[in-house]
Design a protein around this motif. Structure first.
Motif, PDB file in Angstrom:
ATOM      1  N   ASP A  32      53.377 -28.849 -34.749  1.00  0.00           N
ATOM      2  CA  ASP A  32      52.122 -28.381 -33.854  1.00  0.00           C
ATOM      3  C   ASP A  32      51.060 -29.415 -34.714  1.00  0.00           C
ATOM      4  N   ILE A  33      50.880 -30.138 -36.168  1.00  0.00           N
ATOM      5  CA  ILE A  33      50.000 -30.288 -36.712  1.00  0.00           C
ATOM      6  C   ILE A  33      50.629 -31.872 -36.730  1.00  0.00           C
ATOM      7  N   TRP A  34      51.905 -32.086 -36.749  1.00  0.00           N
ATOM      8  CA  TRP A  34      52.317 -33.139 -37.454  1.00  0.00           C
ATOM      9  C   TRP A  34      51.337 -34.385 -36.276  1.00  0.00           C
ATOM     10  N   PRO A  35      51.593 -34.396 -35.180  1.00  0.00           N
ATOM     11  CA  PRO A  35      51.182 -35.369 -34.541  1.00  0.00           C
ATOM     12  C   PRO A  35      50.242 -35.773 -33.915  1.00  0.00           C
ATOM     13  N   LEU A  36      49.160 -34.843 -34.271  1.00  0.00           N
ATOM     14  CA  LEU A  36      47.450 -35.194 -34.333  1.00  0.00           C
ATOM     15  C   LEU A  36      47.446 -35.406 -36.075  1.00  0.00           C
ATOM     16  N   LEU A  37      47.509 -35.413 -37.031  1.00  0.00           N
ATOM     17  CA  LEU A  37      47.139 -36.085 -38.573  1.00  0.00           C
ATOM     18  C   LEU A  37      47.803 -37.246 -38.449  1.00  0.00           C
ATOM     19  N   ALA A  38      49.090 -37.920 -37.756  1.00  0.00           N
ATOM     20  CA  ALA A  38      49.824 -38.990 -38.191  1.00  0.00           C
ATOM     21  C   ALA A  38      49.363 -40.206 -37.031  1.00  0.00           C
ATOM     22  N   THR A  39      48.700 -40.174 -35.794  1.00  0.00           N
ATOM     23  CA  THR A  39      48.192 -40.218 -34.877  1.00  0.00           C
ATOM     24  C   THR A  39      46.914 -40.653 -35.932  1.00  0.00           C
ATOM     25  N   PRO A  44      39.213 -38.680 -34.227  1.00  0.00           N
ATOM     26  CA  PRO A  44      37.632 -38.283 -34.250  1.00  0.00           C
ATOM     27  C   PRO A  44      38.026 -36.536 -33.118  1.00  0.00           C
ATOM     28  N   THR A  45      39.144 -36.889 -31.794  1.00  0.00           N
ATOM     29  CA  THR A  45      38.701 -36.217 -30.756  1.00  0.00           C
ATOM     30  C   THR A  45      38.724 -34.093 -31.940  1.00  0.00           C
ATOM     31  N   TYR A  46      38.988 -34.178 -32.987  1.00  0.00           N
ATOM     32  CA  TYR A  46      38.720 -32.436 -33.975  1.00  0.00           C
ATOM     33  C   TYR A  46      38.371 -33.145 -34.935  1.00  0.00           C
ATOM     34  N   TYR A  47      37.571 -33.691 -35.232  1.00  0.00           N
ATOM     35  CA  TYR A  47      37.183 -34.170 -36.086  1.00  0.00           C
ATOM     36  C   TYR A  47      35.879 -35.247 -36.097  1.00  0.00           C
ATOM     37  N   ALA A  48      34.633 -34.452 -36.364  1.00  0.00           N
ATOM     38  CA  ALA A  48      33.632 -35.379 -35.727  1.00  0.00           C
ATOM     39  C   ALA A  48      33.226 -36.549 -36.973  1.00  0.00           C
ATOM     40  N   ASN A  49      33.398 -36.235 -38.017  1.00  0.00           N
ATOM     41  CA  ASN A  49      33.160 -36.765 -39.301  1.00  0.00           C
ATOM     42  C   ASN A  49      34.166 -38.698 -39.189  1.00  0.00           C
ATOM     43  N   SER A  50      34.767 -38.347 -38.370  1.00  0.00           N
ATOM     44  CA  SER A  50      35.723 -39.590 -38.041  1.00  0.00           C
ATOM     45  C   SER A  50      35.473 -40.410 -36.974  1.00  0.00           C
ATOM     46  N   ALA A  51      35.669 -42.127 -37.036  1.00  0.00           N
ATOM     47  CA  ALA A  51      35.223 -42.609 -35.955  1.00  0.00           C
ATOM     48  C   ALA A  51      35.636 -44.050 -35.729  1.00  0.00           C
ATOM     49  N   ASN A  52      35.658 -44.435 -34.849  1.00  0.00           N
ATOM     50  CA  ASN A  52      36.170 -46.099 -34.432  1.00  0.00           C
ATOM     51  C   ASN A  52      37.158 -46.726 -35.049  1.00  0.00           C
ATOM     52  N   VAL A  53      38.603 -45.366 -34.890  1.00  0.00           N
ATOM     53  CA  VAL A  53      39.978 -46.314 -35.357  1.00  0.00           C
ATOM     54  C   VAL A  53      40.673 -47.111 -34.660  1.00  0.00           C
ATOM     55  N   GLY A 161      39.412 -28.006 -37.640  1.00  0.00           N
ATOM     56  CA  GLY A 161      39.196 -29.237 -36.561  1.00  0.00           C
ATOM     57  C   GLY A 161      40.756 -29.252 -35.908  1.00  0.00           C
ATOM     58  N   LEU A 162      41.576 -30.054 -36.805  1.00  0.00           N
ATOM     59  CA  LEU A 162      42.912 -29.695 -36.793  1.00  0.00           C
ATOM     60  C   LEU A 162      43.372 -28.617 -36.418  1.00  0.00           C
ATOM     61  N   VAL A 163      43.758 -27.836 -37.297  1.00  0.00           N
ATOM     62  CA  VAL A 163      44.351 -26.453 -36.843  1.00  0.00           C
ATOM     63  C   VAL A 163      43.787 -25.845 -35.278  1.00  0.00           C
ATOM     64  N   ALA A 164      42.211 -25.796 -34.897  1.00  0.00           N
ATOM     65  CA  ALA A 164      41.770 -25.462 -33.849  1.00  0.00           C
ATOM     66  C   ALA A 164      42.133 -26.572 -32.651  1.00  0.00           C
ATOM     67  N   ALA A 165      42.631 -27.811 -33.140  1.00  0.00           N
ATOM     68  CA  ALA A 165      43.611 -28.761 -31.649  1.00  0.00           C
ATOM     69  C   ALA A 165      44.426 -28.109 -31.757  1.00  0.00           C
ATOM     70  N   ALA A 166      45.364 -28.195 -33.027  1.00  0.00           N
ATOM     71  CA  ALA A 166      47.262 -27.893 -32.828  1.00  0.00           C
ATOM     72  C   ALA A 166      46.983 -26.274 -31.575  1.00  0.00           C
ATOM     73  N   ARG A 167      45.899 -25.438 -32.259  1.00  0.00           N
ATOM     74  CA  ARG A 167      46.285 -24.162 -31.150  1.00  0.00           C
ATOM     75  C   ARG A 167      45.488 -24.345 -30.082  1.00  0.00           C
ATOM     76  N   LYS A 168      44.853 -25.723 -29.729  1.00  0.00           N
ATOM     77  CA  LYS A 168      44.339 -25.605 -28.690  1.00  0.00           C
ATOM     78  C   LYS A 168      45.491 -26.077 -27.660  1.00  0.00           C
ATOM     79  N   ALA A 169      46.640 -26.661 -28.657  1.00  0.00           N
ATOM     80  CA  ALA A 169      46.992 -28.210 -27.445  1.00  0.00           C
ATOM     81  C   ALA A 169      48.211 -26.505 -27.252  1.00  0.00           C
ATOM     82  N   ARG A 170      48.809 -25.666 -27.886  1.00  0.00           N
ATOM     83  CA  ARG A 170      50.068 -24.741 -28.102  1.00  0.00           C
ATOM     84  C   ARG A 170      49.662 -23.918 -26.513  1.00  0.00           C
TER      85      ARG A 170
END
Length: 172
Positions: A32-39, A44-53, A161-170
């Protein structure tokens, strides 16, 4: 439990700043976690302090060893290179790390970091997510001296944010 693997030049306790954050949560897995972290484009979809990747050299969207990429965080424009990428497998945690830098080498505003993640399944249907970062340079010392510590708080936001995004995706 497993630990981050550090290159000698980035051993925690030998640099100007070090941040360590960890969560262990039930009901999620490494899958559940890995695709959100490895991409990185997902950050920026779950961590507001990340941008313009963006990736260099036509690489991406998933990180791989030696890939160069860019993103903005904590007010820094960060050039980065993936230094470790081990996808999770049965009985083996996922590991990803990158060296990131901002500013010209040798300049007072130069910041060098090594940011590492470890994601592993635990018994009882739990997943452990560990993120640690070591930082070098005058900006790192300023971050270390700031209270509350912006790195600890920012990385906790990333984990939450990562945990919340993974829960939402499930959710069905």
């Amino acid at each position: 439990m497993n630990a981050i693997l550090w290159p000698e030049a980035y051993t925690p306790g030998t640099t100007e700043n070090f941040a360590s954050n960890e969560v262990i949560v039930a009901g999620l897995t490494v899958a559940d976690i890995w695709p959100l972290l490895a991409t990185p484009s997902q950050w920026p979809t779950y961590y507001a302090n990340s941008a313009n990747v963006r990736f260099h050299d036509g690489k991406g969207p998933e990180l791989a060893d030696s890939d160069r990429f860019y993103f903005e965080t904590f007010g820094f424009p960060v050039e980065a290179q993936c230094t470790e990428y081990v996808a999770p497998a049965a009985g083996q945690p996922g590991r990803v790390a990158w060296h990131g830098w901002a500013g010209e080498q040798g300049a007072d505003n130069r910041l060098d970091v090594l940011h590492a993640w470890l994601v592993e399944d635990l018994d009882g249907g739990r997943v452990r997510i560990l993120t640690q970062e070591v930082q070098k340079g005058k900006p790192a010392q300023q971050l270390h001296d700031t209270k509350p510590n912006p790195m600890i708080n920012g990385h906790q936001d990333w984990l939450d944010g990562l945990v919340a995004a993974a829960r939402k995706a499930r959710q069905p």
